[in-house]
Structures are given as structure tokens and as C-alpha cells.
Design an enzyme around this catalytic site. Structure first.
Site, mmCIF file in Angstrom:
data_model
loop_
_atom_site.group_PDB
_atom_site.id
_atom_site.type_symbol
_atom_site.label_atom_id
_atom_site.label_comp_id
_atom_site.label_asym_id
_atom_site.label_seq_id
_atom_site.Cartn_x
_atom_site.Cartn_y
_atom_site.Cartn_z
ATOM 1 N N ASN A 213 3.609 11.543 -9.325
ATOM 2 C CA ASN A 213 3.170 11.306 -10.710
ATOM 3 C C ASN A 213 2.777 12.634 -11.355
ATOM 4 O O ASN A 213 2.934 13.692 -10.750
ATOM 5 C CB ASN A 213 2.009 10.303 -10.732
ATOM 6 C CG ASN A 213 0.848 10.798 -9.895
ATOM 7 O OD1 ASN A 213 0.232 11.804 -10.209
ATOM 8 N ND2 ASN A 213 0.557 10.103 -8.799
ATOM 9 N N ASP A 282 0.654 4.413 -5.228
ATOM 10 C CA ASP A 282 0.314 3.073 -4.735
ATOM 11 C C ASP A 282 1.342 2.561 -3.724
ATOM 12 O O ASP A 282 1.042 1.705 -2.912
ATOM 13 C CB ASP A 282 0.235 2.091 -5.915
ATOM 14 C CG ASP A 282 -0.988 2.376 -6.774
ATOM 15 O OD1 ASP A 282 -2.083 2.507 -6.201
ATOM 16 O OD2 ASP A 282 -0.846 2.508 -8.006
ATOM 17 N N LYS A 292 19.618 13.733 3.604
ATOM 18 C CA LYS A 292 19.695 13.547 2.147
ATOM 19 C C LYS A 292 20.619 12.364 1.824
ATOM 20 O O LYS A 292 21.740 12.292 2.343
ATOM 21 C CB LYS A 292 20.245 14.836 1.518
ATOM 22 C CG LYS A 292 20.307 14.770 0.019
ATOM 23 C CD LYS A 292 20.898 16.033 -0.572
ATOM 24 C CE LYS A 292 21.123 15.814 -2.059
ATOM 25 N NZ LYS A 292 21.933 16.864 -2.647
ATOM 26 N N PRO A 308 -2.159 2.367 1.732
ATOM 27 C CA PRO A 308 -3.573 2.003 1.868
ATOM 28 C C PRO A 308 -4.352 2.501 0.653
ATOM 29 O O PRO A 308 -3.964 3.483 0.019
ATOM 30 C CB PRO A 308 -4.007 2.752 3.130
ATOM 31 C CG PRO A 308 -2.980 3.817 3.343
ATOM 32 C CD PRO A 308 -1.710 3.339 2.714
ATOM 33 N N ASP A 309 -5.445 1.817 0.328
ATOM 34 C CA ASP A 309 -6.283 2.237 -0.784
ATOM 35 C C ASP A 309 -7.422 3.110 -0.237
ATOM 36 O O ASP A 309 -8.325 2.613 0.437
ATOM 37 C CB ASP A 309 -6.838 1.011 -1.520
ATOM 38 C CG ASP A 309 -7.489 1.412 -2.837
ATOM 39 O OD1 ASP A 309 -8.391 2.282 -2.808
ATOM 40 O OD2 ASP A 309 -7.093 0.876 -3.883
ATOM 41 N N ILE A 310 -7.369 4.396 -0.531
ATOM 42 C CA ILE A 310 -8.337 5.352 0.035
ATOM 43 C C ILE A 310 -9.747 5.045 -0.467
ATOM 44 O O ILE A 310 -10.715 4.989 0.294
ATOM 45 C CB ILE A 310 -7.937 6.800 -0.343
ATOM 46 C CG1 ILE A 310 -6.534 7.104 0.186
ATOM 47 C CG2 ILE A 310 -8.956 7.800 0.190
ATOM 48 C CD1 ILE A 310 -5.913 8.372 -0.366
ATOM 49 N N PHE A 326 -11.964 6.778 -10.129
ATOM 50 C CA PHE A 326 -11.415 6.986 -11.467
ATOM 51 C C PHE A 326 -10.489 5.798 -11.741
ATOM 52 O O PHE A 326 -9.974 5.176 -10.812
ATOM 53 C CB PHE A 326 -10.594 8.290 -11.524
ATOM 54 C CG PHE A 326 -11.397 9.493 -11.924
ATOM 55 C CD1 PHE A 326 -12.346 10.025 -11.068
ATOM 56 C CD2 PHE A 326 -11.189 10.109 -13.158
ATOM 57 C CE1 PHE A 326 -13.087 11.139 -11.426
ATOM 58 C CE2 PHE A 326 -11.923 11.229 -13.535
ATOM 59 C CZ PHE A 326 -12.870 11.743 -12.673
ATOM 60 N N LYS A 340 -11.876 -2.723 -11.432
ATOM 61 C CA LYS A 340 -11.791 -1.862 -10.232
ATOM 62 C C LYS A 340 -13.175 -1.568 -9.658
ATOM 63 O O LYS A 340 -13.353 -1.508 -8.447
ATOM 64 C CB LYS A 340 -11.084 -0.540 -10.565
ATOM 65 C CG LYS A 340 -9.572 -0.693 -10.604
ATOM 66 C CD LYS A 340 -8.847 0.578 -11.006
ATOM 67 C CE LYS A 340 -7.373 0.245 -11.205
ATOM 68 N NZ LYS A 340 -6.618 1.211 -11.956
HETATM 69 O O1 PMT Z 1 -4.951 15.842 -12.246
HETATM 70 P P1 PMT Z 1 -4.997 15.931 -13.757
HETATM 71 O O2 PMT Z 1 -3.657 16.319 -14.353
HETATM 72 O O3 PMT Z 1 -6.125 16.784 -14.230
HETATM 73 O O4 PMT Z 1 -5.261 14.451 -14.325
HETATM 74 C C1 PMT Z 1 -6.471 13.825 -14.059
HETATM 75 C C2 PMT Z 1 -6.273 12.334 -13.746
HETATM 76 C C3 PMT Z 1 -5.735 11.635 -15.000
HETATM 77 C C4 PMT Z 1 -5.290 12.157 -12.582
HETATM 78 C C5 PMT Z 1 -7.685 11.767 -13.319
HETATM 79 O O5 PMT Z 1 -8.589 11.971 -14.360
HETATM 80 C C6 PMT Z 1 -7.602 10.293 -12.982
HETATM 81 O O6 PMT Z 1 -7.685 9.435 -13.834
HETATM 82 N N1 PMT Z 1 -7.427 9.989 -11.664
HETATM 83 C C7 PMT Z 1 -7.215 8.652 -11.143
HETATM 84 C C8 PMT Z 1 -5.745 8.335 -11.201
HETATM 85 C C9 PMT Z 1 -5.385 7.011 -10.599
HETATM 86 O O7 PMT Z 1 -4.606 6.956 -9.671
HETATM 87 O O8 PMT Z 1 -5.999 5.968 -11.093
HETATM 88 P P2 PMT Z 1 -5.768 4.449 -10.565
HETATM 89 O O9 PMT Z 1 -6.349 3.625 -11.642
HETATM 90 O O10 PMT Z 1 -4.345 4.237 -10.227
HETATM 91 O O11 PMT Z 1 -6.603 4.367 -9.230
HETATM 92 C C10 PMT Z 1 -7.952 3.926 -9.217
HETATM 93 C C11 PMT Z 1 -8.749 4.666 -8.194
HETATM 94 O O12 PMT Z 1 -8.302 4.317 -6.871
HETATM 95 C C12 PMT Z 1 -8.656 6.181 -8.281
HETATM 96 O O13 PMT Z 1 -9.936 6.701 -7.984
HETATM 97 C C13 PMT Z 1 -7.669 6.545 -7.176
HETATM 98 O O14 PMT Z 1 -7.952 7.834 -6.638
HETATM 99 C C14 PMT Z 1 -7.935 5.457 -6.155
HETATM 100 N N2 PMT Z 1 -6.779 5.075 -5.322
HETATM 101 C C15 PMT Z 1 -5.680 4.480 -5.889
HETATM 102 C C16 PMT Z 1 -4.650 4.061 -5.087
HETATM 103 C C17 PMT Z 1 -4.737 4.251 -3.686
HETATM 104 N N3 PMT Z 1 -3.757 3.868 -2.895
HETATM 105 N N4 PMT Z 1 -5.824 4.840 -3.160
HETATM 106 C C18 PMT Z 1 -6.844 5.241 -3.943
HETATM 107 O O15 PMT Z 1 -7.827 5.786 -3.454
#
Ligand code: PMT
Length: 407
Positions: A213, A282, A292, A308-310, A326, A340
Site C-alpha cells: 500500500n 490484511d 516469476k 494475522p492481526d498484529i 490507527f 475497531k
Molecule cells: O506512513 P504514512 O505515509 O505516513 O501514512 C500514515 C498512515 C496513513 C499509514 C497512518 O497514519 C495510519 O493510518 N496507519 C494505519 C493504517 C491501517 O492499516 O489502518 P487499518 O484501519 O487498516 O488498521 C487498523 C489498525 O490495525 C492499525 O493500527 C493497523 O496497524 C492494525 N493492523 C491492521 C491489520 C493487521 N493485519 N494487523 C494490524 O495490526
């Protein structure tokens, strides 16, 4: 106490050396004043060839001194008083000449005399031709000054006014102002350890392709930098990003989500705060091709499986750190973020509206709505470094609040 309250009345003495980068001083003063610093200027005689004292006076709001033996200036605020007035002296641009003279302890003009007479910390921002910067004499002078407790910021590398390319460009005013802000950050996180994820994760499809991403890592790295400035120990688990490691940080580089999870879980027990800022993939490809994948005339389908969700794994760990997530969303941001917060059992979530390309992913600015179980606060759009300090201050407030209410 918020960030700008902390800076009110902090006094910065800006000493401008005679180099082409002196023209950046006007912008530097503006950015320091924006942050509520009180700024006075001294300049060398040669700096006046690049920018006028009148411009600097208009921007700083104070007369500008350039002469050690100026009776009018000495009557207003003499050089010894100026040296005592300052909470911080910044020499920017610091030419090879001024660096050598400060190192030698010269006292025959205003900048060097002020540096000799001050008890305030001194920051040097070198700016010169790349060969002059690389010269052993300059390197020895800088190393010697560092040994005496002088801090050196920069220089940056790139194309120079002389047409050459290399190290020797003065750091940009915005960057210097951010570092000044961090310099005065209250040590609210002294003795705390923060574990933090930043950047994207990459999921391989075959040896040359991957799913990922647009995360640049800037937001997470800004949090790491602010946390260090606030006195924390920081472990930063970073996905593939093109950013230098902030000083003092323990950085662990990873690529995939599984690697990020492993690094986080290996470190989680020794940290009191976890912040999941990474944009974690995700899904991953079910079977990574060993070779390839050759394109054919047909469309192709990839089977993806859930990663997995960290963040949720950390939140379910015992004992768990104060856990902050976040939520990057393009619609119904608050609703999805609250969902969330509850579903992943977080202490706090930073809702990030990423529908505006000027904010969020890969931008220098961002805005957050920080939400916890019984409250929320908007952190309006600003540069990511300042936003990071504001977010950390809120985290400290919440931790203090819950500790007070447990007793
Ligand atoms: O890196 P930059 O270019 O500065 O941009 C910053 C940002 C936009 C990436 C940052 O501010 C931000 O929003 N990060 C979270 C991005 C995200 O994946 O959001 P989410 O809504 O998909 O995930 C929710 C939370 O679960 C996040 O804390 C994520 O780290 C966590 N997660 C998600 C999926 C997963 N498999 N494991 C996780 O831990």
C-alpha cells in the site's frame, strides 16, 4: 500543558553566518515564530550581503545586531546580555569559516563572541560547498565542537548553489524548526518504553512482485522521533520504507506481516506502550510462486488468505501494554474507528481520514481524531512531527488519568 504552551517564552538567538543559505533565515524565523518561540537575530557582516537586517528585524520584531562594537546596539542589548538572554543559540547557516572560528574560541566579532559568552546549548547547522564540508579541517572542527557539547544538525545532501552535488546544504527551515520544537519537548515519557510499527508490509506474489500500500512510514517515524525527544526508549518495527533511522532508536526492519508480528511479539513484554501505526496488509497470497509468474493471454486470479492481526494480538496479550491503534478510513471514519477500538479491545485509536490526498498516506501533513472509551479529541491538520508530539501527549494524559483512577 500543550506543545505550544511549552514553547511560549523560549528564547532563540539565531546567529546567521555569511553564506548563500542565509536567505533561508527569513523562513526559519517565520517558522520559529509560528511555533511561539521568541527569536532575536545576530548576523555576520558578510551575511548582510545575502539578506538585509531590515527583513530580519521585520520578521523577528527586534533590532538585528551585526557589529561587536556598535554603541547603539550595545546600549539596547549588549552582546553579553544577548548571550545570557538565549535559551538556545542556533548558528544557521554555519559556514566553514564560522565553524572554525567558534571552535578556535575567537571573540573578534559578534557570532563567535556570543557563542563564547553563552551558557545556552548551541546548535550548528553547517552550510558550505561539499568539498569544504568534507575537508578534514572542517570535520575535525565539527568533531571537536561535538565533544564540547555543541550539537550539529545536518547538513543535508543534494545540489548546491555552486553547481556541485554532495553534503553541505543547510537543513530546510521547516526541519530545523521541528527539531527546535522537539529540543524543548517536556520529558513526559522519561523511563517509558514504546514499541511502534510503521510503514507498509509487503506480501510477495512471486520473486519479483508483491502486494502493498501507499504508506511511506513518515507518520510512524515522526512518532518515534517525538517519543525519543520526550525521553522514551523506542523500538520501531518498520516495514519497507525509504527513511533514515532517527537517532537513538532501536529499529527492526521487516517485510511481511508475519515478520512484523514476530518482531512485535518478541519485544512486547519489555514495552509499556504499543502504537500500531503501520498499514499492515490484511491479506497475503496463499501460495507464493517460486519462480516469476509468466504472463499469458488470459486473466489471472490470485487466492488471498487473511493475515494475522498484529494490533489485536498485542491487545490480547497478558500483561499487555497501553495499546494504541490507527484506523485509516475513507468514509464513516469515526464510526469505523470506534468499531475497531471496541472490537480490538484497544485503549485508544487514532482515526485517520485518508480520503484527502494532502493528508495521511505519503503526505507531510496529517490530521487525527483520537478516540478512547469515554472521550475523544481532534488533532487538526499539521505537520506529522508536531502531530506525533500531540498524540504522544494525549497518550501520556490517558495513562496518567487511568493510573490516578486505579488508586
Ligand atoms: O506512513 P504514512 O505515509 O505516513 O501514512 C500514515 C498512515 C496513513 C499509514 C497512518 O497514519 C495510519 O493510518 N496507519 C494505519 C493504517 C491501517 O492499516 O489502518 P487499518 O484501519 O487498516 O488498521 C487498523 C489498525 O490495525 C492499525 O493500527 C493497523 O496497524 C492494525 N493492523 C491492521 C491489520 C493487521 N493485519 N494487523 C494490524 O495490526
Amino acid at each position: 500543558m500543550n506543545q505550544s504552551q511549552n514553547q511560549v517564552n523560549k528564547k532563540i538567538l539565531l546567529a546567521i553566518g555569511g553564506g548563500i543559505a542565509a536567505y533561508k533565515s527569513a523562513d526559519l524565523i517565520r517558522r520559529l515564530k509560528e511555533r511561539h518561540f521568541d527569536v532575536r537575530v545576530v548576523m555576520s557582516q558578510s551575511a548582510k550581503e545575502f539578506i538585509t537586517p531590515l527583513t530580519l528585524q521585520a520578521l523577528s520584531g527586534y533590532p538585528v545586531a551585526s557589529d561587536l562594537l556598535d554603541t547603539a546596539a550595545e546600549a539596547a542589548m549588549g552582546h553579553i546580555e544577548l548571550a545570557r538572554w538565549a535559551d538556545l543559540v542556533i548558528v544557521a547557516p554555519a559556514t566553514a569559516n564560522v565553524i572554525a572560528r567558534i571552535n578556535a574560541g575567537m571573540a573578534d566579532e559578534l557570532i563567535t563572541t556570543t557563542c563564547l559568552a553563552t551558557e545556552a546549548p548551541i546548535i550548528i547547522c553547517p552550510a558550505m560547498n561539499q568539498q569544504m564540508y568534507r575537508n578534514q579541517a572542517t570535520q575535525d572542527n565539527l568533531a571537536n565542537l561535538a565533544k564540547r557539547g555543541v550539537t550539529v544538525w545536518g547538513p543535508a545532501s543534494g545540489s548546491q548553489a555552486c553547481g556541485e552535488v554532495g553534503p553541505g546544504r543547510m537543513q530546510e527551515p521547516q526541519e530545523i524548526a521541528q527539531q527546535v520544537e522537539l529540543f524543548f519537548a517536556p520529558k513526559l515519557l522519561q523511563g517509558q518504553s514504546i514499541l511502534l510499527t510503521a510503514g507498509p508490509t509487503q506480501e510477495a506474489i512471486d520473486p519479483v512482485r508483491y502486494i502493498s500500500n501507499h504508506s511511506s512510514g513518515k507518520m510512524g517515524f515522526a512518532i518515534a522521533t517525538a517519543a525519543i525527544a520526550m525521553g522514551a526508549n523506542v523500538t520501531l518495527v518498520a516495514g519497507p520504507v525509504n527513511l533514515p533511522t532517527p537517532a537513538g532508536i532501536n529499529r527492526i526492519d521487516v517485510q511481511s506481516t508475519q515478520e512484523m508480528l514476530n518482531a512485535v511479539m518478541l519485544n512486547v513484554d519489555s514495552h509499556q506502550i504499543f502504537i500500531g501505526c503501520a498499514a499492515v496488509a490484511d491479506y497475503r497470497v496463499d501460495k507464493i510462486a517460486e519462480d516469476k509468474i509468466k504472463k499469458s493471454t488470459h486473466d489471472m486470479q490470485l487466492a488471498l488468505i487473511r493475515n494475522p492481526d498484529i494490533l489485536a494480538t498485542v491487545a490480547n496479550h497478558h500483561p499487555r501494554p497501553f495499546t494504541v491503534g490507527f484506523a485509516a478510513e475513507t468514509q464513516d471514519v469515526e464510526h469505523y474507528a470506534k468499531d475497531k477500538l471496541i472490537r480490538k479491545k484497544l485503549d485508544m485509536i487514532a482515526a485517520n481520514d485518508v480520503s484527502n490526498p494532502e493528508l495521511g498516506f505519503n503526505a507531510d501533513q496529517n490530521a487525527l481524531k483520537v478516540i478512547w472509551t469515554d472521550g475523544q479529541q481532534d488533532l487538526p491538520a499539521t505537520d506529522k512531527q508536531r502531530l506525533a508530539s500531540q498524540l504522544l501527549t494525549l497518550i501520556v494524559d490517558r495513562i496518567t488519568f487511568s493510573q490516578d483512577h486505579q488508586q
